[in-house]
Design a protein around this motif. Sequence first.
Motif, PDB file in Angstrom:
ATOM      1  N   PRO A   1       0.832  -1.208   0.000  1.00  0.00           N
ATOM      2  CA  PRO A   1       0.000   0.000   0.000  1.00  0.00           C
ATOM      3  C   PRO A   1       0.864   1.254   0.000  1.00  0.00           C
ATOM      4  O   PRO A   1       2.014   1.249   0.460  1.00  0.00           O
ATOM      5  CB  PRO A   1      -0.816  -0.118   1.291  1.00  0.00           C
ATOM      6  N   ARG A   2       0.292   2.324  -0.502  1.00  0.00           N
ATOM      7  CA  ARG A   2       1.034   3.579  -0.556  1.00  0.00           C
ATOM      8  C   ARG A   2       1.144   4.171   0.847  1.00  0.00           C
ATOM      9  O   ARG A   2       0.142   4.277   1.562  1.00  0.00           O
ATOM     10  CB  ARG A   2       0.308   4.561  -1.467  1.00  0.00           C
ATOM     11  N   PRO A   3       2.329   4.561   1.277  1.00  0.00           N
ATOM     12  CA  PRO A   3       2.464   5.115   2.634  1.00  0.00           C
ATOM     13  C   PRO A   3       1.686   6.419   2.783  1.00  0.00           C
ATOM     14  O   PRO A   3       1.532   7.193   1.828  1.00  0.00           O
ATOM     15  CB  PRO A   3       3.981   5.369   2.764  1.00  0.00           C
ATOM     16  N   HIS A   4       1.203   6.639   3.976  1.00  0.00           N
ATOM     17  CA  HIS A   4       0.525   7.896   4.284  1.00  0.00           C
ATOM     18  C   HIS A   4       1.539   9.044   4.267  1.00  0.00           C
ATOM     19  O   HIS A   4       2.716   8.868   4.594  1.00  0.00           O
ATOM     20  CB  HIS A   4      -0.138   7.795   5.658  1.00  0.00           C
TER      21      HIS A   4
ATOM     22  N   LEU B   1       7.449  11.508   8.778  1.00  0.00           N
ATOM     23  CA  LEU B   1       8.033  11.055  10.030  1.00  0.00           C
ATOM     24  C   LEU B   1       9.245  10.158   9.780  1.00  0.00           C
ATOM     25  O   LEU B   1      10.285  10.276  10.457  1.00  0.00           O
ATOM     26  CB  LEU B   1       6.974  10.316  10.853  1.00  0.00           C
ATOM     27  N   ALA B   2       9.132   9.265   8.802  1.00  0.00           N
ATOM     28  CA  ALA B   2      10.258   8.381   8.486  1.00  0.00           C
ATOM     29  C   ALA B   2      11.444   9.180   7.952  1.00  0.00           C
ATOM     30  O   ALA B   2      12.611   8.909   8.299  1.00  0.00           O
ATOM     31  CB  ALA B   2       9.816   7.329   7.472  1.00  0.00           C
ATOM     32  N   ALA B   3      11.172  10.174   7.120  1.00  0.00           N
ATOM     33  CA  ALA B   3      12.255  10.998   6.589  1.00  0.00           C
ATOM     34  C   ALA B   3      12.953  11.766   7.707  1.00  0.00           C
ATOM     35  O   ALA B   3      14.188  11.886   7.722  1.00  0.00           O
ATOM     36  CB  ALA B   3      11.705  11.965   5.532  1.00  0.00           C
ATOM     37  N   ALA B   4      12.173  12.280   8.662  1.00  0.00           N
ATOM     38  CA  ALA B   4      12.769  12.992   9.788  1.00  0.00           C
ATOM     39  C   ALA B   4      13.623  12.048  10.634  1.00  0.00           C
ATOM     40  O   ALA B   4      14.724  12.414  11.094  1.00  0.00           O
ATOM     41  CB  ALA B   4      11.680  13.641  10.640  1.00  0.00           C
ATOM     42  N   GLY B   5      13.135  10.827  10.852  1.00  0.00           N
ATOM     43  CA  GLY B   5      13.918   9.856  11.617  1.00  0.00           C
ATOM     44  C   GLY B   5      15.210   9.480  10.915  1.00  0.00           C
ATOM     45  O   GLY B   5      16.276   9.357  11.553  1.00  0.00           O
ATOM     46  N   LEU B   6      15.141   9.310   9.591  1.00  0.00           N
ATOM     47  CA  LEU B   6      16.351   8.972   8.841  1.00  0.00           C
ATOM     48  C   LEU B   6      17.359  10.113   8.901  1.00  0.00           C
ATOM     49  O   LEU B   6      18.560   9.891   9.133  1.00  0.00           O
ATOM     50  CB  LEU B   6      15.978   8.655   7.395  1.00  0.00           C
ATOM     51  N   ALA B   7      16.883  11.330   8.710  1.00  0.00           N
ATOM     52  CA  ALA B   7      17.789  12.476   8.740  1.00  0.00           C
ATOM     53  C   ALA B   7      18.429  12.635  10.121  1.00  0.00           C
ATOM     54  O   ALA B   7      19.634  12.884  10.244  1.00  0.00           O
ATOM     55  CB  ALA B   7      17.024  13.752   8.357  1.00  0.00           C
ATOM     56  N   GLY B   8      17.638  12.458  11.192  1.00  0.00           N
ATOM     57  CA  GLY B   8      18.185  12.567  12.534  1.00  0.00           C
ATOM     58  C   GLY B   8      19.197  11.485  12.840  1.00  0.00           C
ATOM     59  O   GLY B   8      20.250  11.744  13.460  1.00  0.00           O
ATOM     60  N   GLY B   9      18.894  10.246  12.421  1.00  0.00           N
ATOM     61  CA  GLY B   9      19.821   9.147  12.673  1.00  0.00           C
ATOM     62  C   GLY B   9      21.144   9.326  11.943  1.00  0.00           C
ATOM     63  O   GLY B   9      22.231   9.077  12.505  1.00  0.00           O
TER      64      GLY B   9
ATOM     65  N   ALA C   1      17.839   1.897   9.086  1.00  0.00           N
ATOM     66  CA  ALA C   1      17.144   1.779   7.801  1.00  0.00           C
ATOM     67  C   ALA C   1      15.914   0.883   7.920  1.00  0.00           C
ATOM     68  O   ALA C   1      14.857   1.163   7.334  1.00  0.00           O
ATOM     69  CB  ALA C   1      18.106   1.229   6.742  1.00  0.00           C
ATOM     70  N   VAL C   2      16.033  -0.224   8.683  1.00  0.00           N
ATOM     71  CA  VAL C   2      14.878  -1.110   8.874  1.00  0.00           C
ATOM     72  C   VAL C   2      13.754  -0.373   9.603  1.00  0.00           C
ATOM     73  O   VAL C   2      12.573  -0.466   9.232  1.00  0.00           O
ATOM     74  CB  VAL C   2      15.301  -2.372   9.655  1.00  0.00           C
ATOM     75  N   ALA C   3      14.090   0.385  10.645  1.00  0.00           N
ATOM     76  CA  ALA C   3      13.074   1.133  11.387  1.00  0.00           C
ATOM     77  C   ALA C   3      12.426   2.203  10.515  1.00  0.00           C
ATOM     78  O   ALA C   3      11.214   2.454  10.605  1.00  0.00           O
ATOM     79  CB  ALA C   3      13.695   1.773  12.632  1.00  0.00           C
ATOM     80  N   VAL C   4      13.228   2.846   9.651  1.00  0.00           N
ATOM     81  CA  VAL C   4      12.667   3.860   8.750  1.00  0.00           C
ATOM     82  C   VAL C   4      11.694   3.233   7.762  1.00  0.00           C
ATOM     83  O   VAL C   4      10.589   3.748   7.520  1.00  0.00           O
ATOM     84  CB  VAL C   4      13.801   4.609   8.023  1.00  0.00           C
ATOM     85  N   LEU C   5      12.061   2.107   7.156  1.00  0.00           N
ATOM     86  CA  LEU C   5      11.159   1.429   6.218  1.00  0.00           C
ATOM     87  C   LEU C   5       9.880   0.971   6.922  1.00  0.00           C
ATOM     88  O   LEU C   5       8.782   1.068   6.363  1.00  0.00           O
ATOM     89  CB  LEU C   5      11.877   0.234   5.582  1.00  0.00           C
ATOM     90  N   ALA C   6      10.023   0.458   8.138  1.00  0.00           N
ATOM     91  CA  ALA C   6       8.826   0.053   8.890  1.00  0.00           C
ATOM     92  C   ALA C   6       7.939   1.253   9.209  1.00  0.00           C
ATOM     93  O   ALA C   6       6.709   1.162   9.194  1.00  0.00           O
ATOM     94  CB  ALA C   6       9.235  -0.663  10.169  1.00  0.00           C
ATOM     95  N   GLY C   7       8.588   2.399   9.495  1.00  0.00           N
ATOM     96  CA  GLY C   7       7.815   3.595   9.796  1.00  0.00           C
ATOM     97  C   GLY C   7       6.980   4.081   8.630  1.00  0.00           C
ATOM     98  O   GLY C   7       5.952   4.738   8.816  1.00  0.00           O
ATOM     99  N   LEU C   8       7.432   3.780   7.395  1.00  0.00           N
ATOM    100  CA  LEU C   8       6.642   4.177   6.229  1.00  0.00           C
ATOM    101  C   LEU C   8       5.264   3.514   6.220  1.00  0.00           C
ATOM    102  O   LEU C   8       4.298   4.062   5.667  1.00  0.00           O
ATOM    103  CB  LEU C   8       7.393   3.823   4.942  1.00  0.00           C
ATOM    104  N   TYR C   9       5.139   2.340   6.820  1.00  0.00           N
ATOM    105  CA  TYR C   9       3.891   1.576   6.790  1.00  0.00           C
ATOM    106  C   TYR C   9       3.305   1.399   8.193  1.00  0.00           C
ATOM    107  O   TYR C   9       2.605   0.428   8.463  1.00  0.00           O
ATOM    108  CB  TYR C   9       4.137   0.205   6.139  1.00  0.00           C
TER     109      TYR C   9
END
Length: 396
Positions: free
Chosen positions: A12-15, A21-29, A56-64
Amino acid sequence: MPPAPRRLRALPRPHRDDALLAAAGLAGGVLLWALGVASYGGARPLGGAWLLLPLAVAVLAGLYRRTLPRAGFAAGCAAVLADLFTRGSLATVLLGTDLVYAVVVYGPPRWARVLPRATALVTLGGTAALLVWLREPAALLLGAFLGLVSFLPASSGAVVRGHREEARAARLLAERTAQLAERDRVEALAAERARMARELHDIVAGHLSAIAVHSSAALAADDPALSREALGVVRANSVAGLTEMRRLIHVLRAEDEEPGPAPRLSGIGALLRRADEEGARHGLRFRLEEEPVRVPLPAPVELAAYRIVQESVTNALKHAAPGEVRVRLRHADELLRIDVTSPRAPDAAPRAPGAGAGLLGMSERAALLDGTFRAGPEDTRWTVRATLPTQEEATR
């Protein structure tokens, strides 16, 4: 022929908010790793850039987190556990706690019930194990950290989900109330038009009967004066009939006209007077026994009470035997009690046809306000009893 291979279902397409939120987490990490900020001290099996893999795994999971909450929760737990073997990234831990919150809010209802209890047990059990293993007060701090990343997001998610479910139930109740209000509006318009149609029939039939009689007399009479008098009566009845017909047809054609204010208890007296006039030819008399209401009642209660009395009176006009129909209203102990009793008639055809939904409608009105309703024979009379709570909270 071999069966066609199954096509993999597209993710499914991420919200949009989840992607942000995932992009912010990736940038912060990545920023923390570039600055050399680590969450854990001491030597770790995996050093260097290995901490970016759990991130990276947490960011991908955060997308969904919203569209696939259970899969995201499982991936988040795996990412946090893998992060323990690296120097650690605070962004990975924060994304993992958010995935715990998300599975409680957006996941199946069973997870919302079970996960807060499970994380509470994990927190208590983990704290006890750390105390036994380390034998230092610092183990309590580690247990508190375990509760912050597991129990706190799960319990806060359960609270948020509970509020959302209450809001959803309130919206459903509001929609049902609006539907009943619309049904009342339509019923009121239909009943008024039916009454006017009966009135139109009575007026036109009476005038046409008079016209027919006097025109026959004018045709049969040889006296010009008598014929002139009969034609005068014919003309008067014709004009009166046309006037009444125009008035009623004007009202019947006003389909977009809004009804007046909602009926209240003060209108029951006029309702019974009209019923008394209509029931007189069937030997029916209507009497109101009303105890004074010392406090103003909520509008939904007054509307429901009026409709219950109105439907009971209509049923009495259709089915009751000659005698007295008594309507009693009592307000005590934050309850409005309605009693309508009428003489029971032997089994016979009703005076007027009906849809057979009157008792069901009255019962639904009482149930909507958390009241009670009962209708049935009692000795020689038919009784309708209803109780409606009058507290403001019961009508919301």
